[in-house]
Motif scaffolding. Structure first.
Motif, PDB file in Angstrom:
ATOM      1  N   GLY A  80      -7.448  -6.872  11.741  1.00  0.00           N
ATOM      2  CA  GLY A  80      -8.046  -8.124  12.186  1.00  0.00           C
ATOM      3  C   GLY A  80      -8.203  -9.124  11.068  1.00  0.00           C
ATOM      4  O   GLY A  80      -7.240  -9.797  10.663  1.00  0.00           O
ATOM      5  N   PRO A  81      -9.416  -9.233  10.510  1.00  0.00           N
ATOM      6  CA  PRO A  81      -9.654 -10.203   9.421  1.00  0.00           C
ATOM      7  C   PRO A  81      -8.795  -9.971   8.187  1.00  0.00           C
ATOM      8  O   PRO A  81      -8.549 -10.895   7.420  1.00  0.00           O
ATOM      9  N   GLY A  82      -8.334  -8.736   7.996  1.00  0.00           N
ATOM     10  CA  GLY A  82      -7.532  -8.439   6.809  1.00  0.00           C
ATOM     11  C   GLY A  82      -6.207  -9.161   6.758  1.00  0.00           C
ATOM     12  O   GLY A  82      -5.540  -9.171   5.713  1.00  0.00           O
ATOM     13  N   ARG A  83      -5.791  -9.771   7.851  1.00  0.00           N
ATOM     14  CA  ARG A  83      -4.508 -10.492   7.894  1.00  0.00           C
ATOM     15  C   ARG A  83      -4.642 -11.968   7.495  1.00  0.00           C
ATOM     16  O   ARG A  83      -3.658 -12.709   7.517  1.00  0.00           O
ATOM     17  N   GLN A  84      -5.839 -12.391   7.135  1.00  0.00           N
ATOM     18  CA  GLN A  84      -6.044 -13.804   6.809  1.00  0.00           C
ATOM     19  C   GLN A  84      -5.299 -14.188   5.524  1.00  0.00           C
ATOM     20  O   GLN A  84      -5.074 -13.355   4.650  1.00  0.00           O
ATOM     21  N   ASP A  85      -4.947 -15.465   5.451  1.00  0.00           N
ATOM     22  CA  ASP A  85      -4.223 -15.978   4.286  1.00  0.00           C
ATOM     23  C   ASP A  85      -5.217 -16.540   3.262  1.00  0.00           C
ATOM     24  O   ASP A  85      -5.253 -17.740   2.987  1.00  0.00           O
ATOM     25  N   ILE A  86      -6.035 -15.664   2.706  1.00  0.00           N
ATOM     26  CA  ILE A  86      -6.993 -16.045   1.665  1.00  0.00           C
ATOM     27  C   ILE A  86      -6.908 -15.024   0.525  1.00  0.00           C
ATOM     28  O   ILE A  86      -6.462 -13.893   0.746  1.00  0.00           O
ATOM     29  N   PRO A  87      -7.291 -15.390  -0.687  1.00  0.00           N
ATOM     30  CA  PRO A  87      -7.099 -14.498  -1.835  1.00  0.00           C
ATOM     31  C   PRO A  87      -7.688 -13.106  -1.659  1.00  0.00           C
ATOM     32  O   PRO A  87      -7.020 -12.096  -1.921  1.00  0.00           O
ATOM     33  N   ALA A  88      -8.943 -13.000  -1.213  1.00  0.00           N
ATOM     34  CA  ALA A  88      -9.568 -11.683  -1.078  1.00  0.00           C
ATOM     35  C   ALA A  88      -8.851 -10.829  -0.040  1.00  0.00           C
ATOM     36  O   ALA A  88      -8.704  -9.607  -0.216  1.00  0.00           O
ATOM     37  N   ALA A  89      -8.392 -11.450   1.035  1.00  0.00           N
ATOM     38  CA  ALA A  89      -7.670 -10.710   2.070  1.00  0.00           C
ATOM     39  C   ALA A  89      -6.337 -10.195   1.537  1.00  0.00           C
ATOM     40  O   ALA A  89      -5.898  -9.094   1.906  1.00  0.00           O
ATOM     41  N   LYS A  90      -5.684 -10.966   0.675  1.00  0.00           N
ATOM     42  CA  LYS A  90      -4.417 -10.518   0.099  1.00  0.00           C
ATOM     43  C   LYS A  90      -4.625  -9.289  -0.780  1.00  0.00           C
ATOM     44  O   LYS A  90      -3.823  -8.348  -0.752  1.00  0.00           O
ATOM     45  N   VAL A  91      -5.702  -9.284  -1.559  1.00  0.00           N
ATOM     46  CA  VAL A  91      -6.004  -8.127  -2.410  1.00  0.00           C
ATOM     47  C   VAL A  91      -6.320  -6.916  -1.540  1.00  0.00           C
ATOM     48  O   VAL A  91      -5.823  -5.802  -1.781  1.00  0.00           O
ATOM     49  N   PHE A  92      -7.139  -7.117  -0.534  1.00  0.00           N
ATOM     50  CA  PHE A  92      -7.501  -6.036   0.386  1.00  0.00           C
ATOM     51  C   PHE A  92      -6.261  -5.480   1.084  1.00  0.00           C
ATOM     52  O   PHE A  92      -6.070  -4.257   1.165  1.00  0.00           O
ATOM     53  N   SER A  93      -5.410  -6.363   1.591  1.00  0.00           N
ATOM     54  CA  SER A  93      -4.212  -5.933   2.323  1.00  0.00           C
ATOM     55  C   SER A  93      -3.269  -5.140   1.414  1.00  0.00           C
ATOM     56  O   SER A  93      -2.660  -4.154   1.851  1.00  0.00           O
ATOM     57  N   ALA A  94      -3.145  -5.586   0.165  1.00  0.00           N
ATOM     58  CA  ALA A  94      -2.284  -4.864  -0.776  1.00  0.00           C
ATOM     59  C   ALA A  94      -2.806  -3.451  -1.004  1.00  0.00           C
ATOM     60  O   ALA A  94      -2.024  -2.485  -1.070  1.00  0.00           O
ATOM     61  N   GLY A  95      -4.129  -3.312  -1.116  1.00  0.00           N
ATOM     62  CA  GLY A  95      -4.711  -1.994  -1.324  1.00  0.00           C
ATOM     63  C   GLY A  95      -4.525  -1.077  -0.120  1.00  0.00           C
ATOM     64  O   GLY A  95      -4.123   0.081  -0.267  1.00  0.00           O
ATOM     65  N   VAL A  96      -4.796  -1.582   1.073  1.00  0.00           N
ATOM     66  CA  VAL A  96      -4.681  -0.766   2.281  1.00  0.00           C
ATOM     67  C   VAL A  96      -3.220  -0.400   2.552  1.00  0.00           C
ATOM     68  O   VAL A  96      -2.919   0.734   2.952  1.00  0.00           O
ATOM     69  N   ALA A  97      -2.313  -1.353   2.327  1.00  0.00           N
ATOM     70  CA  ALA A  97      -0.894  -1.066   2.545  1.00  0.00           C
ATOM     71  C   ALA A  97      -0.420   0.052   1.622  1.00  0.00           C
ATOM     72  O   ALA A  97       0.315   0.966   2.040  1.00  0.00           O
ATOM     73  N   GLU A  98      -0.817   0.001   0.367  1.00  0.00           N
ATOM     74  CA  GLU A  98      -0.436   1.051  -0.579  1.00  0.00           C
ATOM     75  C   GLU A  98      -1.104   2.378  -0.202  1.00  0.00           C
ATOM     76  O   GLU A  98      -0.500   3.451  -0.325  1.00  0.00           O
ATOM     77  N   TRP A  99      -2.344   2.307   0.255  1.00  0.00           N
ATOM     78  CA  TRP A  99      -3.047   3.503   0.702  1.00  0.00           C
ATOM     79  C   TRP A  99      -2.287   4.186   1.853  1.00  0.00           C
ATOM     80  O   TRP A  99      -2.084   5.410   1.851  1.00  0.00           O
ATOM     81  N   ARG A 100      -1.849   3.401   2.806  1.00  0.00           N
ATOM     82  CA  ARG A 100      -1.126   3.966   3.944  1.00  0.00           C
ATOM     83  C   ARG A 100       0.207   4.572   3.515  1.00  0.00           C
ATOM     84  O   ARG A 100       0.600   5.638   3.998  1.00  0.00           O
ATOM     85  N   ARG A 101       0.913   3.900   2.621  1.00  0.00           N
ATOM     86  CA  ARG A 101       2.193   4.439   2.156  1.00  0.00           C
ATOM     87  C   ARG A 101       2.008   5.749   1.388  1.00  0.00           C
ATOM     88  O   ARG A 101       2.878   6.623   1.428  1.00  0.00           O
ATOM     89  N   SER A 102       0.901   5.861   0.674  1.00  0.00           N
ATOM     90  CA  SER A 102       0.688   7.037  -0.166  1.00  0.00           C
ATOM     91  C   SER A 102       0.098   8.225   0.579  1.00  0.00           C
ATOM     92  O   SER A 102       0.398   9.372   0.260  1.00  0.00           O
ATOM     93  N   VAL A 103      -0.752   7.945   1.573  1.00  0.00           N
ATOM     94  CA  VAL A 103      -1.498   9.019   2.229  1.00  0.00           C
ATOM     95  C   VAL A 103      -0.816   9.501   3.501  1.00  0.00           C
ATOM     96  O   VAL A 103      -0.794  10.704   3.783  1.00  0.00           O
ATOM     97  N   ARG A 104      -0.234   8.586   4.255  1.00  0.00           N
ATOM     98  CA  ARG A 104       0.311   8.951   5.561  1.00  0.00           C
ATOM     99  C   ARG A 104       1.797   9.279   5.469  1.00  0.00           C
ATOM    100  O   ARG A 104       2.637   8.675   6.139  1.00  0.00           O
ATOM    101  N   THR A 105       2.103  10.204   4.621  1.00  0.00           N
ATOM    102  CA  THR A 105       3.501  10.621   4.437  1.00  0.00           C
ATOM    103  C   THR A 105       3.780  12.004   4.984  1.00  0.00           C
ATOM    104  O   THR A 105       4.926  12.431   5.060  1.00  0.00           O
ATOM    105  N   GLY A 106       2.741  12.728   5.329  1.00  0.00           N
ATOM    106  CA  GLY A 106       2.923  14.097   5.795  1.00  0.00           C
ATOM    107  C   GLY A 106       3.098  15.094   4.674  1.00  0.00           C
ATOM    108  O   GLY A 106       3.300  16.288   4.927  1.00  0.00           O
ATOM    109  N   LYS A 107       3.026  14.636   3.456  1.00  0.00           N
ATOM    110  CA  LYS A 107       3.152  15.495   2.291  1.00  0.00           C
ATOM    111  C   LYS A 107       1.797  15.614   1.598  1.00  0.00           C
ATOM    112  O   LYS A 107       0.896  14.809   1.840  1.00  0.00           O
ATOM    113  N   PRO A 108       1.634  16.602   0.711  1.00  0.00           N
ATOM    114  CA  PRO A 108       0.391  16.693  -0.059  1.00  0.00           C
ATOM    115  C   PRO A 108       0.131  15.417  -0.849  1.00  0.00           C
ATOM    116  O   PRO A 108       1.052  14.815  -1.410  1.00  0.00           O
ATOM    117  N   VAL A 109      -1.113  14.967  -0.857  1.00  0.00           N
ATOM    118  CA  VAL A 109      -1.460  13.692  -1.479  1.00  0.00           C
ATOM    119  C   VAL A 109      -1.597  13.860  -2.990  1.00  0.00           C
ATOM    120  O   VAL A 109      -2.306  14.762  -3.466  1.00  0.00           O
TER     121      VAL A 109
END
Length: 232
Positions: free
Chosen positions: A78-107
């Motif tokens: 929701g709000p994380g998609r906004q085009d503001i500086p804090a949202a960009k930092v948040f989105s970058a963190g969550v996107a990397e989190w999803r790529r790293s954790v949701r792989t089906g492999k040991p973290v």
């Protein structure tokens, strides 16, 4: 009566418009360039001040909303998609989190933490670069404009001395207009440079505040996701 008329004529001859019209093509070019630089500077100052004010306010509001939320994934969609500086930092963190954790492999916890920090640091740096994009123009105008005005002054004084030599007359009435128009070029240089230097320092201070806020927010997100890693 005649003396009053002469004084009035002399005063009108030394008005800014008259000084510009009396100047030769070189000094006129310098004056026009400095006036355009001044307009450009004020455009950047006004637009930059408003943009930085909006960025700081919106980022603070976004951070407050984030801490009120209970579901990071839902907030990201929701709000994380906004085009503001804090949202960009948040989105970058969550996107990397999803790529790293949701792989089906040991973290890889340490690797994930490092990638999270790098992703959010890069996002914060990109936002700061975007916000400070035109500050270099203010720095350039602030440092160069006085010398451009000085060039116009030197050129105008050289022309005045040439006119004195040609007329064989060193009276103040002959010398004053040429020197006045030459000094007017320096005044225009300072008129462009002083606001540019002051605004550069003020806007740089605001950018530093935003940068600090983004890094602190990124660190807070990093700690939150690091705790989630312990449960992964």
């Amino acid at each position: 009566m005649m003396q009053d008329v002469a004084v009035a004529a002399s005063t009108s001859a030394l008005s800014p418009i008259a000084l510009f019209l009396q100047a030769d093509i070189v000094v006129k070019s310098v004056m026009i360039g400095l006036l355009l630089a001044s307009v450009w500077t004020w455009t950047i100052i006004l637009s930059g001040s408003m943009a930085l004010g909006r960025a700081l306010k919106s980022s603070k509001g976004f951070e407050a909303d984030f801490w009120k939320s209970e579901d990071i994934d839902k907030f990201y969609e929701g709000p994380g998609r906004q085009d503001i500086p804090a949202a960009k930092v948040f989105s970058a963190g969550v996107a990397e989190w999803r790529r790293s954790v949701r792989t089906g492999k040991p973290v890889d916890r340490d690797g994930t933490r490092m990638r999270l920090a790098n992703a959010m640091g890069a996002a914060a740096g990109a936002e700061i670069d975007r916000l400070s994009d035109r500050l270099n123009i203010l720095a350039t105008v602030g440092s160069v404009a006085p010398f451009v005005g000085l060039f116009g002054t030197v050129w105008g004084i050289m022309r005045s001395f040439t006119d004195i030599a040609a007329s064989q007359n060193t009276s103040l009435g002959v010398v004053a207009p040429g020197i006045a128009e030459a000094l007017f070029a320096t005044a225009l240089g300072l008129f462009a440079a002083i606001p540019a230097v002051i605004a550069y320092n003020r806007l740089l201070h605001k950018i530093s505040k935003i940068e600090g806020q983004l890094h602190r927010f990124g660190d807070a997100i990093h700690m939150t996701l690091s705790r989630e890693l312990e449960r992964a």
